[in-house]
Motif scaffolding. Structure first.
Motif, mmCIF file in Angstrom:
data_model
loop_
_atom_site.group_PDB
_atom_site.id
_atom_site.type_symbol
_atom_site.label_atom_id
_atom_site.label_comp_id
_atom_site.label_asym_id
_atom_site.label_seq_id
_atom_site.Cartn_x
_atom_site.Cartn_y
_atom_site.Cartn_z
ATOM 1 N N GLY A 31 0.822 -1.210 0.000
ATOM 2 C CA GLY A 31 0.000 0.000 0.000
ATOM 3 C C GLY A 31 0.854 1.257 0.000
ATOM 4 O O GLY A 31 0.567 2.217 -0.721
ATOM 5 N N THR A 32 1.916 1.255 0.780
ATOM 6 C CA THR A 32 2.814 2.406 0.843
ATOM 7 C C THR A 32 3.583 2.559 -0.460
ATOM 8 O O THR A 32 3.724 3.675 -0.984
ATOM 9 N N LEU A 33 4.076 1.457 -1.011
ATOM 10 C CA LEU A 33 4.790 1.521 -2.287
ATOM 11 C C LEU A 33 3.861 2.003 -3.412
ATOM 12 O O LEU A 33 4.270 2.796 -4.269
ATOM 13 N N ASN A 34 2.625 1.549 -3.392
ATOM 14 C CA ASN A 34 1.652 2.000 -4.382
ATOM 15 C C ASN A 34 1.348 3.489 -4.220
ATOM 16 O O ASN A 34 1.198 4.210 -5.204
ATOM 17 N N GLY B 123 -5.235 7.435 -11.827
ATOM 18 C CA GLY B 123 -6.670 7.526 -11.614
ATOM 19 C C GLY B 123 -6.983 7.545 -10.126
ATOM 20 O O GLY B 123 -6.193 7.089 -9.304
ATOM 21 N N GLY B 124 -8.109 8.099 -9.788
ATOM 22 C CA GLY B 124 -8.568 8.092 -8.401
ATOM 23 C C GLY B 124 -7.802 9.038 -7.510
ATOM 24 O O GLY B 124 -6.929 9.779 -7.955
ATOM 25 N N ALA C 130 -3.968 0.928 -3.926
ATOM 26 C CA ALA C 130 -4.283 -0.315 -4.634
ATOM 27 C C ALA C 130 -3.899 -0.221 -6.112
ATOM 28 O O ALA C 130 -4.426 -0.963 -6.941
ATOM 29 N N LEU C 131 -2.975 0.644 -6.439
ATOM 30 C CA LEU C 131 -2.603 0.889 -7.830
ATOM 31 C C LEU C 131 -2.123 -0.370 -8.535
ATOM 32 O O LEU C 131 -2.459 -0.614 -9.687
ATOM 33 N N GLY D 255 3.580 -7.435 -5.696
ATOM 34 C CA GLY D 255 4.928 -6.887 -5.673
ATOM 35 C C GLY D 255 5.563 -6.879 -7.049
ATOM 36 O O GLY D 255 6.256 -5.918 -7.419
ATOM 37 N N ALA D 256 5.333 -7.927 -7.836
ATOM 38 C CA ALA D 256 5.899 -7.992 -9.184
ATOM 39 C C ALA D 256 5.311 -6.910 -10.083
ATOM 40 O O ALA D 256 6.030 -6.260 -10.852
ATOM 41 N N ALA D 257 4.000 -6.700 -9.986
ATOM 42 C CA ALA D 257 3.360 -5.655 -10.786
ATOM 43 C C ALA D 257 3.869 -4.281 -10.366
ATOM 44 O O ALA D 257 4.135 -3.417 -11.208
ATOM 45 N N TRP D 258 4.026 -4.072 -9.047
ATOM 46 C CA TRP D 258 4.578 -2.806 -8.565
ATOM 47 C C TRP D 258 5.993 -2.608 -9.115
ATOM 48 O O TRP D 258 6.319 -1.521 -9.601
#
Length: 171
Positions: free
Chosen positions: A47-50, A71-72, A79-80, A84-87
């Motif tokens: 959450g923090t990384l996002n 967005g948002g 929740a972007l 972890g891999a997607a981040w």
């Protein structure tokens, strides 16, 4: 406030180095641990990384760096990315954009004011551009410090964070 393009390039290098270390630290870590509430402002490591990914996109868009705004709002920003891999993939790409933006800056580009509408304040805001750029990098450091603490609390290896120890060959 005097801010030079060379300092922005240094901070962009530091940002990339820090995020690369975090990518290695979270690689293979369970989604459960990444999304567990660790008591930080944005709750979890992911959450923090996002939130940082979301905020960096927002600031780069405001700076005219050719990055689409997220967005948002702030709440949705946590929740972007779902994993972890997607981040890591999104972060790697955005750090490349930050580096390219910084590389092309001239110190004169950092003068004047930046004006935008703040959803948080519900009003138009105008601040010196140099202050806003400094804020973006300071904001990154602040929340990466929270991630460092959460990684440590979870028993994971946390990255080296001292700017003075950043390797010279980091691009």
């Amino acid at each position: 406030m005097l801010l030079t393009a060379d300092h922005v390039r240094l901070m962009a290098r530091y940002n990339g180095w820090q995020n690369a270390q975090i990518m290695r630290a979270v690689d293979g870590v369970s989604l459960k641990l990444l999304t567990e509430d660790h008591g930080a402002h944005f709750g979890s490591i992911l959450g923090t990384l996002n939130h940082l990914l979301w905020a960096d996109r927002l600031w780069l868009n405001r700076f005219g760096a050719g990055v689409e705004p997220p967005g948002g709002g702030i709440a949705e920003g946590t929740a972007l990315t779902p994993t972890g891999a997607a981040w890591s993939a999104e972060r790697f790409a955005l750090d490349g954009r930050i580096s390219a933006w910084a590389r092309d800056l001239l110190s004169i580009d950092l003068t004047g004011d930046l004006t935008w509408h703040s959803a948080v304040k519900g009003a138009g805001i105008s601040r010196p551009l140099a202050l806003c750029v400094t804020h973006m990098f300071n904001h990154q450091t602040h929340h990466r410090g929270q991630v460092h603490a959460m990684l440590t609390r979870a028993g994971l290896a946390a990255p080296e964070t001292d700017l003075a120890f950043m390797p010279e060959d980091i691009e």
